[in-house]
Design an enzyme around this catalytic site. Sequence first.
Site, mmCIF file in Angstrom:
data_model
loop_
_atom_site.group_PDB
_atom_site.id
_atom_site.type_symbol
_atom_site.label_atom_id
_atom_site.label_comp_id
_atom_site.label_asym_id
_atom_site.label_seq_id
_atom_site.Cartn_x
_atom_site.Cartn_y
_atom_site.Cartn_z
ATOM 1 N N ASP A 66 -7.766 -5.590 -0.092
ATOM 2 C CA ASP A 66 -8.296 -6.507 -1.332
ATOM 3 C C ASP A 66 -7.774 -7.968 -1.214
ATOM 4 O OD1 ASP A 66 -9.643 -4.444 -2.759
ATOM 5 O OD2 ASP A 66 -7.748 -3.894 -3.864
ATOM 6 N N HIS A 80 0.720 -1.236 -0.038
ATOM 7 C CA HIS A 80 0.027 -0.059 0.079
ATOM 8 C C HIS A 80 0.879 1.342 -0.050
ATOM 9 C CE1 HIS A 80 -3.071 2.706 1.256
ATOM 10 N NE2 HIS A 80 -4.001 1.928 0.610
HETATM 11 N N1 ACO Z 1 4.319 -7.321 -4.280
HETATM 12 C C1 ACO Z 1 5.714 -7.424 -4.460
HETATM 13 N N2 ACO Z 1 6.414 -6.583 -4.343
HETATM 14 C C2 ACO Z 1 5.731 -5.106 -3.916
HETATM 15 C C3 ACO Z 1 4.287 -5.020 -3.825
HETATM 16 C C4 ACO Z 1 3.725 -6.194 -4.078
HETATM 17 N N3 ACO Z 1 2.421 -6.425 -4.018
HETATM 18 N N4 ACO Z 1 4.287 -3.953 -3.600
HETATM 19 C C5 ACO Z 1 5.303 -3.271 -3.592
HETATM 20 N N5 ACO Z 1 6.164 -4.067 -3.830
HETATM 21 C C6 ACO Z 1 7.700 -3.676 -3.948
HETATM 22 C C7 ACO Z 1 8.174 -3.036 -5.462
HETATM 23 O O1 ACO Z 1 8.522 -4.067 -6.120
HETATM 24 C C8 ACO Z 1 9.282 -2.297 -4.848
HETATM 25 O O2 ACO Z 1 10.359 -2.994 -4.727
HETATM 26 P P1 ACO Z 1 11.896 -2.553 -4.901
HETATM 27 O O3 ACO Z 1 12.011 -1.430 -4.222
HETATM 28 O O4 ACO Z 1 12.772 -3.456 -4.820
HETATM 29 O O5 ACO Z 1 11.938 -2.254 -6.731
HETATM 30 C C9 ACO Z 1 8.742 -1.690 -3.772
HETATM 31 O O6 ACO Z 1 7.874 -2.588 -2.987
HETATM 32 C C10 ACO Z 1 8.275 -0.475 -3.381
HETATM 33 O O7 ACO Z 1 7.123 -0.307 -4.760
HETATM 34 P P2 ACO Z 1 6.254 0.835 -5.108
HETATM 35 O O8 ACO Z 1 5.439 0.391 -6.458
HETATM 36 O O9 ACO Z 1 6.920 2.169 -5.202
HETATM 37 O O10 ACO Z 1 5.339 0.971 -4.074
HETATM 38 P P3 ACO Z 1 4.156 1.929 -3.907
HETATM 39 O O11 ACO Z 1 3.648 2.240 -2.683
HETATM 40 O O12 ACO Z 1 3.899 2.819 -5.297
HETATM 41 O O13 ACO Z 1 2.930 0.623 -4.342
HETATM 42 C C11 ACO Z 1 0.833 -0.618 -4.921
HETATM 43 C C12 ACO Z 1 1.476 0.470 -3.839
HETATM 44 C C13 ACO Z 1 0.838 -0.196 -6.141
HETATM 45 C C14 ACO Z 1 -0.259 -0.760 -4.240
HETATM 46 C C15 ACO Z 1 1.629 -1.921 -4.640
HETATM 47 O O14 ACO Z 1 1.964 -2.399 -3.430
HETATM 48 C C16 ACO Z 1 0.938 -2.966 -5.163
HETATM 49 O O15 ACO Z 1 1.477 -3.094 -6.707
HETATM 50 N N6 ACO Z 1 0.355 -3.842 -4.971
HETATM 51 C C17 ACO Z 1 -0.333 -5.058 -5.608
HETATM 52 C C18 ACO Z 1 -1.741 -4.447 -6.095
HETATM 53 C C19 ACO Z 1 -2.668 -4.435 -5.039
HETATM 54 O O16 ACO Z 1 -2.987 -5.142 -4.127
HETATM 55 N N7 ACO Z 1 -3.286 -3.176 -5.068
HETATM 56 C C20 ACO Z 1 -4.595 -2.756 -4.142
HETATM 57 C C21 ACO Z 1 -3.811 -1.714 -3.051
HETATM 58 S S1 ACO Z 1 -5.157 -1.276 -2.055
HETATM 59 C C22 ACO Z 1 -6.466 -0.492 -3.047
HETATM 60 O O17 ACO Z 1 -6.138 0.111 -3.838
HETATM 61 C C23 ACO Z 1 -7.731 -0.492 -2.496
#
Ligand code: ACO
Length: 376
Positions: free
Chosen positions: A312, A258
């Site tokens: 989710d 998140h």
């Molecule tokens: N699985 C694996 N790795 C992840 C995940 C995940 N779900 N989420 C973040 N990371 C990792 C990234 O790969 C990144 O790693 P790195 O630094 O080694 O490259 C690091 O964590 C940071 O990632 P960002 O994309 O910068 O983090 P951000 O805060 O933008 O991500 C997001 C938030 C988009 C929700 C992300 O966690 C994600 O893609 N989750 C999966 C989709 C999901 O569940 N969405 C629902 C969110 S809740 C809602 O909207 C109701």
Amino acid sequence: MKVYAGLAGIPVVKSSISYIDGEKGFLEYRGIPIQELVENSSYLETSYLLVFGKLPSKDKLSRFINDIKNNLYLDDSVLKFLKDIPSSTHPMKVLQSIIPVLSSKDPNTDVLDEKHHYSSLVNLLGQVPTIIASWKRIQEGKEPVEPDPELSYSGNFLYMMRGEKPDELEERIFDKCLILHAEHTINASTFTAIVVASTLADFYSAVSSAVGSLSGRLHGGANERVFYMLSAIKDIDDIPAIIDKKLKNKERIMGFGHRVYKTYDPRAKLIKQMLQEISSIKGDSKLLKVAMEFEKVATQRLKEKRIYPNIDFYSGVLYSLFGIPPAFYTPVFAMARISGWIAHCKEYIKENKLFRPTQIYDGGHNIHYIPPEKRG
Ligand code: ACO
């Protein structure tokens, strides 16, 4: 000048609607902890709180509920429109395209006149559940089930979806889920809604655009993907290898992570408790067992990056116990978020400023047109 990718950490509004403490895993609506609302309130009462700023008196609440119940029915023209949509269309796309059509029933959509906000609100809260449920029936080749205004808001939705009345436990738990999904500060879809509202487009356009934004798999669309991911797991013992493979391939684990929460999402915690309650009464769910083991292993792997389950992760598992098909998990989220979106639009346009950010141009200049036959 610097680009703020994804506007992460950049405030774009002042708002008194909800508050998240992402370090402590804490969420409030209008200052009230989410746990208290889930325990004591109903979805419609919470919607009133979000949109109008305080809990309603008994009279105001019953008027609000009545006004929504008077808007449950779809016009024949809307039903016909639904029946003409190709049956393979995803329900989020159906919702996004039909919401603006609902404005034809509402002669008062000028957002600069606050009196008009109410009719958009009750019209959308009334009709959107009926649209979702009708689309499910139409996709199945069945006739939509007429709303039953005698039932509660959540009871009626489950009734229209399934054609049979839910029991008290299902109705109560589903309503709590709607509370959990109703609002969550300035996320992608809420930002979309206020950007649209800032042009003084009406609330139907703002909500329909927000539905499109919510549908993406990085946002609300994740709950449907979580279901597919978990239900593809044949054996619990395979989970560590499945997760390791995903992480090695740099795949996102759906339902985890998140932008704001750097600890367990309090909504995921509450949904997990509800799941445990419902499955202890109705019998253990295999999918819940898989989900809990998946959570354990994925959290071990990801907690170093402070990545935990979000709302989710468990919501689809819960909806599957209600007999709701996976493609309808995000529409349920959207239907609950209507009050949050409208609360933000209403708040934003009080001191409206058209959203018009800027960019850092990094293209060329003085490049001349080349006729097609001379291009390489
Ligand atoms: N699985 C694996 N790795 C992840 C995940 C995940 N779900 N989420 C973040 N990371 C990792 C990234 O790969 C990144 O790693 P790195 O630094 O080694 O490259 C690091 O964590 C940071 O990632 P960002 O994309 O910068 O983090 P951000 O805060 O933008 O991500 C997001 C938030 C988009 C929700 C992300 O966690 C994600 O893609 N989750 C999966 C989709 C999901 O569940 N969405 C629902 C969110 S809740 C809602 O909207 C109701």
